[in-house]
Design a protein around this motif. Structure first.
Motif: not given
Length: 248
Positions: A202-203, A214-226, A228-237
């Motif tokens: 993400h930018k 893990s990678f979660e597909k819900k809500e547009g997609g996000h990464i879960l880090l060890s 417990n931080t949730i990081i959004p993933v942009s569509t183009r990435k």
């Protein structure tokens, strides 16, 4: 400002000296050297502020001089003909460098940065970090030097969990749950860290892929880090992320 130019090709030394004159940098060249041996002798016997140091000196590497210097009260701008193994170590260590052929504007900007640089006691840490990175053959042992507004921190690259952008600032988050705000944009650190297992999903975010849980597909997609931080993933990435995850 007094400077020394080190390059094994005389034409390059003459060209750099003329460029300084044309750009009116007000730099007094007090000496020149073309080999490791000449450089060690000249540096240890001279009073100066800035060393323009070519990475390749004939069959030798200019980094060989560091263990033999008595005088370290100066700043360095490395010069190299091409991007090579040394550039990664130089970038991690927060030392300026110029690529040949030297662009006059790049020269001016590098000199300006040096003039605003940190004090001698901190610059010794820069050189120590550079030497450590040059001598290290393992990516796990690489260190990065980070400058905040009031301090310098040297950390192992593998202790960085993630980086987050805030306009022209970047916040680093570490495995010990500490954080550090650095006055440089995230895109610079993306370039420095991309070969050390970091991915920009993400930018506003750069993550160490070793800490992706893990990678979660819900809500547009996000990464879960060890942590417990949730990081959004942009569509183009997303496609790039899947490729990265498949290699972990």
């Amino acid at each position: 400002m007094k400077a020394i130019i080190v390059d094994d090709i005389e034409e390059n030394r003459v060209s750099l000296r003329k460029m300084m004159e044309i750009m009116r940098l007000n730099i007094d060249i007090v000496g020149e050297a073309s080999s490791v041996e000449e450089t060690i002798e000249l540096v240890n016997s001279s009073e100066f502020d800035l060393l323009f140091l070519d990475v390749e000196l004939g069959d030798n590497k200019s980094f060989e001089i560091f263990d033999k210097l008595v005088n370290t009260d100066f700043k360095i701008i490395f010069v190299t003909a091409h991007s090579n193994y040394a550039i990664d170590a130089i970038r991690l260590s927060a030392v300026d460098f110029l690529l040949k052929p030297i662009n006059p504007e790049d020269l001016v900007n590098a000199v300006k940065r040096v003039q605003k640089e940190i004090e001698k006691s901190d610059y010794l840490r820069v050189l120590e970090t550079l030497t450590s990175n040059i001598n290290s053959t393992s990516k796990e042992d690489k260190k990065i030097l980070l400058k905040s507004h009031d301090s310098i921190k040297v950390v192992n690259v593998n202790t960085i969990v993630r980086c987050e952008a805030n306009i022209n600032y970047t916040t680093f988050y570490f495995t010990d749950q500490s954080k550090l705000v650095v006055s440089r944009p995230l895109k610079e650190f993306e370039m420095i860290l991309k070969d050390y297992g970091f991915f920009r999903p993400h930018k506003s975010h750069l993550v160490n892929t070793n800490f992706i849980s893990s990678f979660e597909k819900k809500e547009g997609g996000h990464i879960l880090l060890s942590d417990n931080t949730i990081i959004p993933v942009s569509t183009r990435k997303k496609e790039q992320l899947f490729e990265v995850l498949s290699q972990l």
